[in-house]
Structure formats: C-alpha cells, structure tokens
Design an enzyme around this catalytic site. Structure first.
Site, PDB file in Angstrom:
ATOM      1  N   ARG A 237      -1.605   5.688   3.841  1.00 11.10           N
ATOM      2  CA  ARG A 237      -0.768   6.188   2.763  1.00 11.10           C
ATOM      3  C   ARG A 237       0.679   5.830   3.059  1.00 11.10           C
ATOM      4  NH1 ARG A 237      -4.265   5.855   0.089  1.00 11.10           N
ATOM      5  NH2 ARG A 237      -5.507   7.361  -1.071  1.00 11.10           N
ATOM      6  N   GLU A 266       5.195   2.720  -5.173  1.00 10.70           N
ATOM      7  CA  GLU A 266       4.420   1.536  -5.549  1.00 10.70           C
ATOM      8  C   GLU A 266       4.411   1.368  -7.065  1.00 10.70           C
ATOM      9  OE1 GLU A 266       0.556   2.079  -3.837  1.00 10.70           O
ATOM     10  OE2 GLU A 266       1.285   1.930  -1.777  1.00 10.70           O
ATOM     11  N   HIS A 285      -1.123  -2.822  -1.875  1.00 12.49           N
ATOM     12  CA  HIS A 285      -2.170  -1.795  -1.889  1.00 12.49           C
ATOM     13  C   HIS A 285      -3.517  -2.438  -2.215  1.00 12.49           C
ATOM     14  CE1 HIS A 285      -2.665   2.804  -2.366  1.00 12.49           C
ATOM     15  NE2 HIS A 285      -3.818   2.275  -1.981  1.00 12.49           N
TER      16      HIS A 285
END
Length: 329
Positions: A237, A266, A285
């Site tokens: 994370r 993000e 990601h």
C-alpha cells in the site's frame, strides 16, 4: 423483479459481465453508480442490499445513508478506502478478496527488485540514449549471500521468500503477528526488533497492511537506520511509505534505490519528483494484474456478495471482531 439490488460503486474493468453472471445465481440485479463521490453513492446506494467497491471512498456519510445494505465487498486485498468503524456501527459486514494475485504480486516484487538492483531499467535507458558503458551502473552487488528482508510474512511475503531463496539470498522477516511455525517452515530468520531488522537487511520488500500503526513506517528516520546500499520495494500500500522522505533518501544517497508499484496518491500529480530520479523504478499499481488474476478477482468479489446474501456471512469477513465488540454482528 430482482431479489436483491447490488451497487457497484466504481470500476476499472471493461464491463460487469463476470459480476452479473455470479449475482444472477441468486436473482440479484447489478447497477454501476453514476459517480464515485460520497453524495452520489449515498443517494444511489440508499436502498441497495450490497455494494461492490473498487477504489471509491466509502465514507461515514455513505455508510450512514444506507438503509438495507448487508455487506460491502472490496474488489481487492486492501480495504482502507472503506470506513470500517462506520460500517461496523451500522451492522454492515465488510469483506475483501485476499486469496488472489499472490503469485503475481510476488513476481512483480522480485521484478522491481532485480530490475533495480541489477540496474536493468537504468542501463536500458542509457543504451537507448546512445551510451554503451557498464561502468555507469556501478556498483552492482552480488545477490548470493545477501540478506533479503520482508516486512510482513503473510501469503504474498511467503511467496517472495521462496523466490528470494532461489537467488541464493538469506531471508529474514519482521512480522510480530505471524506464528513462529511459519518462519520455521520457510527457513526465514525472525527479527523481534524493527530497528535491528532495518539495520541488518541488504534489501527490503514490504508486504504489510495499511493501518494507523504502519502508515509512513518507511520514513526518513527509519531509512537512515538502513545500509546505504539498501534497496526497498513496495507492492503493498502506497501510504506505508513516505514518498517525500524516500525522495530525500534517494537524492542524498541514504539508501541506494527503490521500486514502487503503489503510491500515496494514485495517479500522482505531475511533475512528480520521484520520477526524475535514476535510482527508482515506478509502475502504475500493476503488481496484481495478469490475464488470469483479473477475472478471478471479479468473480470472487461477486461470490462474496452471493455468499453473504444467501448464507448470511462472507468467507473473508474483515470487520467481524469489530462488529462483535460493538454488538452489531
């Protein structure tokens, strides 16, 4: 007429056919919210029986507006975008999908690590710009015999441990919640002191959940405890790592390099200072993704909704203890 109404708060997927097929087994109707902001979700989710959540923030405002919702399923492993306390007080079960993409994330963590430590990305860029000089990449360490550290020894961390051992590295971990038998089975050295752990490892891969305890645990103070030759990887994370502190550490040579698949925000706002550095590798990601993992994730998230509405509880009930403590279970 459908038996249940399920609201999908947001999506990154091309359609909702996988989810609809699973939900159809109990006669549930799936709709996609017209927006992922709290006001829209509160309005459109008011009478839903369940929610499937991707990245939308499920705030207390959203939770408190719901009149029928029994379960919220996070389409992924992490669930920090859902207000667990508000959901628990409301008597809404929260579930996630922790048993998918474990090999994909472990592979991606090692890919970031190898590409960074072996200077693959850097050398690729140099060759493409017209330079043919290995000396530009020095120093590059030998991996065999180095100490590979894992912050977190859950399912993904265990898979990374297996991969790191295959490269001849010794593996250690700091995870105060994992039973000793897991360390013994994998042949992973256990550290009980976090500072000693940071000071000892040559490389660090992060596989911990985001909590109040772990937020920004990789900060400048802790980075200064590490070897100047250390390389860190985060596929867990983004907020576990203070990006501003990592920038300083990389810029000033406090550590040698980093590979980040997840960020605090993000996508990041550009210009993005970390992207200007040669000693970091950034991916969007992407660690979870493979042609197989994406449909698996979607199918399992929908199955958790079906399981809850049909049998009364999900398989992976995240806030079970919190609801029991509050008397709302």
């Amino acid at each position: 007429m459908s038996n249940y109404k399920v609201l999908m708060t947001d999506t990154i997927f091309p359609d909702m056919e996988i989810e609809r097929a699973e939900l159809a087994t109990i006669g549930a109707e799936l709709t996609l919210a017209s927006g992922s902001d709290p006001k829209t979700l509160a309005r459109e989710g008011k009478d839903c029986d369940a929610m499937i959540v991707v990245y939308a923030p499920i705030t207390a405002e959203v939770v408190n507006s719901l009149t029928k919702c029994k379960v919220m399923v996070r389409t992924g492993i992490g669930f920090n975008n859902i207000d667990l306390e508000a959901a628990s007080r409301k008597g809404i079960m929260v579930a996630n999908v922790p048993d998918y993409c474990q090999d994909e994330v472990a592979d991606h963590a090692m890919a970031l690590f190898l590409s960074g430590v072996r200077k693959v990305a850097f050398l690729n860029n140099r060759v493409k710009s017209g330079s043919w000089d290995v000396n530009e990449a020095k120093p590059i360490p030998r991996l065999r015999g180095k100490l590979f550290g894992l912050f977190g020894l859950g399912s993904i961390g265990q898979r990374v441990a297996e991969r790191a051992k295959a490269f001849g590295m010794d593996v250690c971990s700091y995870d105060p919640y994992m039973p000793q038998e897991v360390f013994d089975k994998l042949g992973v050295k256990r550290f009980h002191d976090f500072d000693e752990f940071l000071a000892s490892v040559d490389f660090l891969s992060i596989h911990a959940p985001l909590t109040e305890e772990t937020k920004h645990i990789i900060n400048l103070q802790n980075l200064k405890k590490m070897k100047r030759t250390a390389f860190i990887v985060n596929t867990s994370r983004g907020p576990l790592v203070s990006e501003g502190d990592v920038y300083i550490a990389l810029k000033e040579g406090i550590i040698a390099g980093a590979g980040l698949d997840v960020l605090e925000n993000e996508p990041p706002a550009y210009p993005f200072p970390l992207a200007e550095l040669d000693n970091i590798i950034l991916t969007p990601h992407a660690a979870f993704y493979s042609e197989e993992s994406e449909p698996e994730l979607r199918r399992k998230a929908a199955q958790e909704v079906v399981r809850t509405l049909k049998d009364g509880r999900p398989k992976y009930w995240v806030n079970k203890k919190m609801m029991e403590d509050l008397g709302t279970a």
